[in-house]
Design a protein around this motif. Structure first.
Motif, PDB file in Angstrom:
ATOM      1  N   PRO A  33       0.820  -1.214   0.000  1.00 11.57           N
ATOM      2  CA  PRO A  33       0.000   0.000   0.000  1.00 11.57           C
ATOM      3  C   PRO A  33       0.852   1.261   0.000  1.00 11.57           C
ATOM      4  O   PRO A  33       1.883   1.333   0.669  1.00 11.57           O
ATOM      5  N   VAL A  34       0.430   2.248  -0.757  1.00 13.33           N
ATOM      6  CA  VAL A  34       1.113   3.538  -0.794  1.00 13.33           C
ATOM      7  C   VAL A  34       0.099   4.600  -1.196  1.00 13.33           C
ATOM      8  O   VAL A  34      -0.807   4.346  -1.997  1.00 13.33           O
ATOM      9  N   ILE A  35       0.262   5.784  -0.619  1.00 15.73           N
ATOM     10  CA  ILE A  35      -0.591   6.928  -0.938  1.00 15.73           C
ATOM     11  C   ILE A  35       0.226   7.914  -1.751  1.00 15.73           C
ATOM     12  O   ILE A  35       1.316   8.322  -1.324  1.00 15.73           O
ATOM     13  N   LEU A  36      -0.269   8.297  -2.924  1.00 14.38           N
ATOM     14  CA  LEU A  36       0.366   9.331  -3.724  1.00 14.38           C
ATOM     15  C   LEU A  36      -0.435  10.619  -3.519  1.00 14.38           C
ATOM     16  O   LEU A  36      -1.588  10.710  -3.951  1.00 14.38           O
ATOM     17  N   ALA A  37       0.163  11.582  -2.835  1.00 12.86           N
ATOM     18  CA  ALA A  37      -0.515  12.839  -2.500  1.00 12.86           C
ATOM     19  C   ALA A  37       0.026  13.948  -3.391  1.00 12.86           C
ATOM     20  O   ALA A  37       1.215  14.281  -3.326  1.00 12.86           O
ATOM     21  N   HIS A 116      -5.668  14.250  -3.913  1.00 11.96           N
ATOM     22  CA  HIS A 116      -5.292  15.664  -3.948  1.00 11.96           C
ATOM     23  C   HIS A 116      -5.737  16.290  -2.623  1.00 11.96           C
ATOM     24  O   HIS A 116      -6.930  16.611  -2.464  1.00 11.96           O
ATOM     25  N   PRO A 117      -4.838  16.472  -1.665  1.00 13.56           N
ATOM     26  CA  PRO A 117      -5.258  16.968  -0.347  1.00 13.56           C
ATOM     27  C   PRO A 117      -5.880  18.362  -0.368  1.00 13.56           C
ATOM     28  O   PRO A 117      -6.631  18.705   0.547  1.00 13.56           O
ATOM     29  N   GLU A 118      -5.582  19.161  -1.398  1.00 11.01           N
ATOM     30  CA  GLU A 118      -6.208  20.487  -1.476  1.00 11.01           C
ATOM     31  C   GLU A 118      -7.712  20.390  -1.726  1.00 11.01           C
ATOM     32  O   GLU A 118      -8.442  21.347  -1.455  1.00 11.01           O
ATOM     33  N   GLY A 119      -8.166  19.266  -2.265  1.00 13.75           N
ATOM     34  CA  GLY A 119      -9.575  19.114  -2.602  1.00 13.75           C
ATOM     35  C   GLY A 119      -9.827  19.548  -4.029  1.00 13.75           C
ATOM     36  O   GLY A 119      -9.733  18.756  -4.956  1.00 13.75           O
ATOM     37  N   SER A 120     -10.110  20.817  -4.227  1.00 11.61           N
ATOM     38  CA  SER A 120     -10.383  21.348  -5.556  1.00 11.61           C
ATOM     39  C   SER A 120      -9.110  21.886  -6.203  1.00 11.61           C
ATOM     40  O   SER A 120      -8.101  22.115  -5.542  1.00 11.61           O
ATOM     41  N   ARG A 126      -1.362  28.796  -6.581  1.00 13.89           N
ATOM     42  CA  ARG A 126      -0.767  28.621  -5.257  1.00 13.89           C
ATOM     43  C   ARG A 126      -1.140  27.250  -4.686  1.00 13.89           C
ATOM     44  O   ARG A 126      -2.116  26.637  -5.119  1.00 13.89           O
ATOM     45  N   LEU A 127      -0.368  26.803  -3.720  1.00  8.56           N
ATOM     46  CA  LEU A 127      -0.631  25.535  -3.048  1.00  8.56           C
ATOM     47  C   LEU A 127      -1.410  25.821  -1.770  1.00  8.56           C
ATOM     48  O   LEU A 127      -0.914  26.508  -0.872  1.00  8.56           O
ATOM     49  N   TYR A 128      -2.628  25.274  -1.691  1.00  8.19           N
ATOM     50  CA  TYR A 128      -3.500  25.568  -0.556  1.00  8.19           C
ATOM     51  C   TYR A 128      -3.322  24.553   0.567  1.00  8.19           C
ATOM     52  O   TYR A 128      -2.742  23.483   0.392  1.00  8.19           O
ATOM     53  N   ARG A 129      -3.810  24.914   1.727  1.00  7.22           N
ATOM     54  CA  ARG A 129      -3.706  24.040   2.894  1.00  7.22           C
ATOM     55  C   ARG A 129      -4.434  22.724   2.616  1.00  7.22           C
ATOM     56  O   ARG A 129      -5.509  22.701   2.017  1.00  7.22           O
ATOM     57  N   GLY A 130      -3.838  21.616   3.047  1.00  7.70           N
ATOM     58  CA  GLY A 130      -4.415  20.311   2.777  1.00  7.70           C
ATOM     59  C   GLY A 130      -5.505  19.937   3.762  1.00  7.70           C
ATOM     60  O   GLY A 130      -5.456  20.312   4.933  1.00  7.70           O
ATOM     61  N   ARG A 131      -6.457  19.174   3.275  1.00  6.33           N
ATOM     62  CA  ARG A 131      -7.473  18.587   4.148  1.00  6.33           C
ATOM     63  C   ARG A 131      -6.897  17.324   4.777  1.00  6.33           C
ATOM     64  O   ARG A 131      -6.052  16.637   4.197  1.00  6.33           O
ATOM     65  N   THR A 132      -7.347  17.003   5.949  1.00  7.12           N
ATOM     66  CA  THR A 132      -6.690  15.967   6.745  1.00  7.12           C
ATOM     67  C   THR A 132      -7.087  14.539   6.386  1.00  7.12           C
ATOM     68  O   THR A 132      -6.617  13.597   7.011  1.00  7.12           O
ATOM     69  N   GLY A 133      -7.907  14.353   5.362  1.00 13.34           N
ATOM     70  CA  GLY A 133      -8.258  13.002   4.943  1.00 13.34           C
ATOM     71  C   GLY A 133      -7.038  12.194   4.543  1.00 13.34           C
ATOM     72  O   GLY A 133      -6.971  10.984   4.791  1.00 13.34           O
ATOM     73  N   VAL A 134      -6.044  12.843   3.940  1.00 18.78           N
ATOM     74  CA  VAL A 134      -4.829  12.133   3.528  1.00 18.78           C
ATOM     75  C   VAL A 134      -4.102  11.563   4.734  1.00 18.78           C
ATOM     76  O   VAL A 134      -3.593  10.427   4.699  1.00 18.78           O
ATOM     77  N   ALA A 193       0.522  15.821  10.349  1.00 19.25           N
ATOM     78  CA  ALA A 193       0.933  14.968   9.229  1.00 19.25           C
ATOM     79  C   ALA A 193       0.538  15.599   7.898  1.00 19.25           C
ATOM     80  O   ALA A 193       1.325  15.593   6.934  1.00 19.25           O
ATOM     81  N   THR A 194      -0.655  16.154   7.836  1.00 22.27           N
ATOM     82  CA  THR A 194      -1.109  16.793   6.598  1.00 22.27           C
ATOM     83  C   THR A 194      -0.228  17.983   6.248  1.00 22.27           C
ATOM     84  O   THR A 194       0.154  18.173   5.082  1.00 22.27           O
ATOM     85  N   ASP A 195       0.122  18.789   7.242  1.00 17.30           N
ATOM     86  CA  ASP A 195       0.990  19.942   6.980  1.00 17.30           C
ATOM     87  C   ASP A 195       2.362  19.496   6.490  1.00 17.30           C
ATOM     88  O   ASP A 195       2.957  20.135   5.609  1.00 17.30           O
ATOM     89  N   ALA A 196       2.875  18.389   7.030  1.00 12.56           N
ATOM     90  CA  ALA A 196       4.172  17.871   6.581  1.00 12.56           C
ATOM     91  C   ALA A 196       4.082  17.392   5.130  1.00 12.56           C
ATOM     92  O   ALA A 196       5.011  17.598   4.329  1.00 12.56           O
TER      93      ALA A 196
END
Length: 220
Positions: A33-37, A116-120, A126-134, A193-196
């Motif tokens: 298993p691996v997550i590509l974010a 895509h942690p940004e969602g939309s 710009r790179l927006y703050r990620g949602r924590t689902g990732v 973790a999401t911020d990292a």
């Protein structure tokens, strides 16, 4: 059979259309298993990443994309299936949680999952703050997270364009990130973790970081 034929056509077509430069493929584990974010600049991001990745990658897609009528609808659904897209309903919190559970099942099956942690899509680059689902997925599955940056797709298919046009794009895969089960508060662990993860994506993409969430995304 039809989806295999479609994929066999899409790979060389993407090379001709987008002339992708792919960096860091060795960072994607060959199995397990691996997550590509990834960052999100264009509608084609979720198509392009599976086509250049060294292994199949499943992204979620709105279920209505799979049920549109007519020839165009059939072509769209076949293309989505060719890149291992998974149909999910979109909407309320319950649907969002169901989507995460679907993604978790992909990971528990030892497969690669893209998100895509940004969602939309970013409208201003710009790179927006990620949602924590990732992070929820990473902590629940124990899967490593490979940060991914796509560059140039916003020119190939800008927001509002119905079809992509020829152009040059770059896809960069970064070194995997691993996150230990939280010793303290789960919400704080997911946020950190999401911020990292977003910081790693930003290092690869060189994008300016926006101070908040994409306005079309629902913050967590």
């Amino acid at each position: 059979m039809l989806t295999r034929i479609a994929r066999a056509m899409l790979v060389p077509l993407s090379r001709v259309m987008f002339r992708p430069t792919v960096e860091g493929r060795e960072h994607v584990p060959g199995h397990g298993p691996v997550i590509l974010a990834a960052n999100h600049l264009s509608a084609i991001d979720s198509f392009l990443i599976p086509l250049v990745s060294p292994r199949p990658v499943a992204f979620l897609a709105k279920e209505e994309y799979f049920t549109r009528p007519g020839l165009k609808g059939r072509l769209l659904s076949t293309t989505l299936l060719a890149v291992d897209a998974i149909a999910v309903p979109r909407g309320a919190h319950r649907a969002a949680q169901a989507a995460l559970e679907t993604a978790l099942a992909v990971l528990r099956d030892g497969r690669a999952f893209g998100i895509h942690p940004e969602g939309s899509r970013s409208r201003d680059g710009r790179l927006y703050r990620g949602r924590t689902g990732v992070a929820w997925l990473a902590l629940a599955s124990g899967a490593p997270v490979v940060p991914v940056a796509v560059l140039g797709t916003e020119r190939v298919q800008p927001v509002g364009a119905r079809l992509p046009r020829p152009g040059r794009v770059t896809v960069r895969f970064g070194a995997p990130l691993r996150f230990a089960p939280p010793a303290g508060g789960a919400a704080r662990a997911r946020r950190e973790a999401t911020d990292a993860i977003m910081a790693a994506i930003g290092d690869l993409s060189g994008q300016e970081h926006a101070p908040g969430y994409n306005e079309l995304s629902t913050p967590n």
